[in-house]
Design an enzyme around this catalytic site. Structure first.
Site, mmCIF file in Angstrom:
data_model
loop_
_atom_site.group_PDB
_atom_site.id
_atom_site.type_symbol
_atom_site.label_atom_id
_atom_site.label_comp_id
_atom_site.label_asym_id
_atom_site.label_seq_id
_atom_site.Cartn_x
_atom_site.Cartn_y
_atom_site.Cartn_z
ATOM 1 C CD GLU A 13 -38.469 6.495 118.645
ATOM 2 O OE1 GLU A 13 -39.702 6.591 118.477
ATOM 3 O OE2 GLU A 13 -37.679 6.267 117.727
ATOM 4 C CD GLU A 54 -33.509 4.873 113.107
ATOM 5 O OE1 GLU A 54 -33.570 6.001 113.629
ATOM 6 O OE2 GLU A 54 -34.495 4.204 112.809
#
Ligand SMILES: *[C@@H]1O[C@H](CO)[C@@H](O)[C@H](O)[C@H]1NC(C)=O
Ligand SMILES: *[C@@H]1O[C@H](CO)[C@@H](O)[C@H](O)[C@H]1NC(C)=O
Ligand SMILES: *[C@@H]1O[C@H](CO)[C@@H](O)[C@H](O)[C@H]1NC(C)=O
Ligand SMILES: *[C@@H]1O[C@H](CO)[C@@H](O)[C@H](O)[C@H]1NC(C)=O
Ligand SMILES: *[C@@H]1O[C@H](CO)[C@@H](O)[C@H](O)[C@H]1NC(C)=O
Length: 356
Positions: A128, A133
């Site tokens: 990932e 974020e």
């Protein structure tokens, strides 16, 4: 001699193979049409039709920019969820890809947890990559990798110094899946400051030599990117803000083809992590913010000018699971939801708890 060899390996040119922009932005995505059972956020992710009619995923005709947002017009009663959106590219992008995202606004506010990221369908196998974020009223973007055990950030060539590297072990088993994360020293990388600076561009390079992320606020976006050039030469981009060289994390071992994702959830495993919410916000995450008229969510939206994907010059890294021969990847994608649920939710909990 060795030095010039290293430089040769690092500089790479990429040609554009896919663009998500303008009126066709939403054409090739899968909407996660279910409540957030991935990260336990207090949202219902809408399907494509509902998201379009509720104006939570649409192209603004005034700007031609794509908007992905949280519902800020409905009154949500206690025990109910608020509507939002999570979309994932239909196709995947293999090693040898680079993607750019040009945004004018990113979602922020108390209880808000947005991400622009990618993962392989069999996560943690295949890894990932979190390009963007953050949660609540934090001021810095966090970039991170999450993998099987054995991948570490070793000797990065990046502008973020060690003050901004909370954890170097990418294993999902380490620190509650915190990931090997890097905080952007630039406080225009999240929140109100990001849009006040005119937004900016993130470039994510997914190469045999490693993974690199560049962030450029609007004033620093190089012309090769702002002019919609069909070619990007990474040697013109300067030092990335975050870099994970293949030396500490063998790319072919830990990373596979990636689906790219935009999502916005509320509270859940990260924004409402114990101790974290109170660092930047008052009250209770769900009760004080999600419940009620939604006036808190006027800033909870992505405004996206474009997302572009490039392949190493002379290659095409697009993998289309709908084409014959890739059927197993599609099967893996649906069952993968079960495992990659853990991929995002505890990202950085530990570091943020320690007050980064
Ligand atoms: C960017 O360039 C590509 C060709 O390289 C073109 O297809 C696309 O329409 C352009 N996008 C914009 C927003 O100008
Ligand atoms: C780090 O990256 C920059 C920019 O790509 C490059 O000029 C420099 O030589 C690299 N440094 C090392 C030690 O590899
Ligand atoms: C929405 O709720 C907030 C907080 O309860 C309140 O301050 C605000 O006046 C309300 N807005 C409207 C339009 O009712
Ligand atoms: C909802 O959010 C949008 C921005 O996405 C804003 O323009 C609008 O004023 C907000 N509506 C309410 C009722 O707060
Ligand atoms: C989420 O719900 C969907 C639809 O019911 C289901 O297929 C999936 O397995 C669930 N995922 C998790 C992690 O519970």
């Amino acid at each position: 001699m060795l030095g010039s060899l290293v430089l040769l390996v690092q500089a790479e040119t990429y040609d554009m193979v896919k663009e998500y922009a303008g009126t066709t932005f939403f054409n090739e995505w899968t909407f996660y049409d279910h409540f957030d059972n991935l990260t336990n956020g207090d949202v219902q992710f809408l399907g494509a039709t509902e998201a379009a009619s509720a104006k939570l995923a649409f192209v603004d005709p005034a700007t031609n920019h794509a908007i992905i947002k949280v519902d800020n017009t409905s009154t949500v009663p206690d025990q109910q969820k608020r509507n939002s959106v999570r979309i994932q590219t239909n196709v995947m992008f293999a090693i040898g890809s680079l993607w750019t995202v040009d945004m004018l606004h990113v979602p922020y506010g108390c209880s808000v947890w947005p991400a622009f990221w990618s993962h392989s369908p069999n996560w943690p196998t295949g890894g990932e990559i979190d390009t963007f974020e953050a949660v609540n009223l934090q001021t810095r973007n966090q970039m991170s990798l999450h993998t099987l055990p054995g991948c570490k950030q070793v000797s990065p060539n990046q502008s973020a110094n060690t003050t901004f590297i909370p954890n170097a072990d990418c294993s999902f088993q380490t620190n509650m899946n915190e990931g090997c994360n890097v905080l952007d020293p630039n406080t225009a990388s999240y929140g109100a400051a990001f849009s006040q600076a005119g937004g900016g561009v993130w470039i994510t390079e997914f190469a045999e030599t490693g993974i690199s992320i560049w962030f450029m606020p609007r004033a620093n976006v190089p012309s090769a990117v702002s002019s919609n050039s069909s070619t990007i030469d990474t040697s013109t981009l300067g030092t990335p803000v975050a870099n994970w060289p293949t030396g500490g994390c063998d790319m072919d071992t830990f990373f596979g083809p990636q689906n790219i994702i935009f999502d916005i959830t509320l509270c859940g495993d990260l924004a409402d992590a114990p101790g974290l919410f109170a660092q930047t916000c008052p009250g209770m995450c769900y009760e004080s913010w999600v419940v009620g008229n939604g006036s808190n969510y006027a800033t909870a939206y992505f405004e996206i000018a474009s997302m572009r994907v490039f392949s190493k010059t002379g290659t095409n890294t697009i993998i289309d699971p709908s084409k014959s021969g890739a059927a197993s990847a599609l099967t893996a994608s649906s069952s993968g939801l079960l495992v990659y649920v853990t991929g995002l939710f505890s990202v950085g909990i530990a570091s943020w708890l320690f007050g980064w």
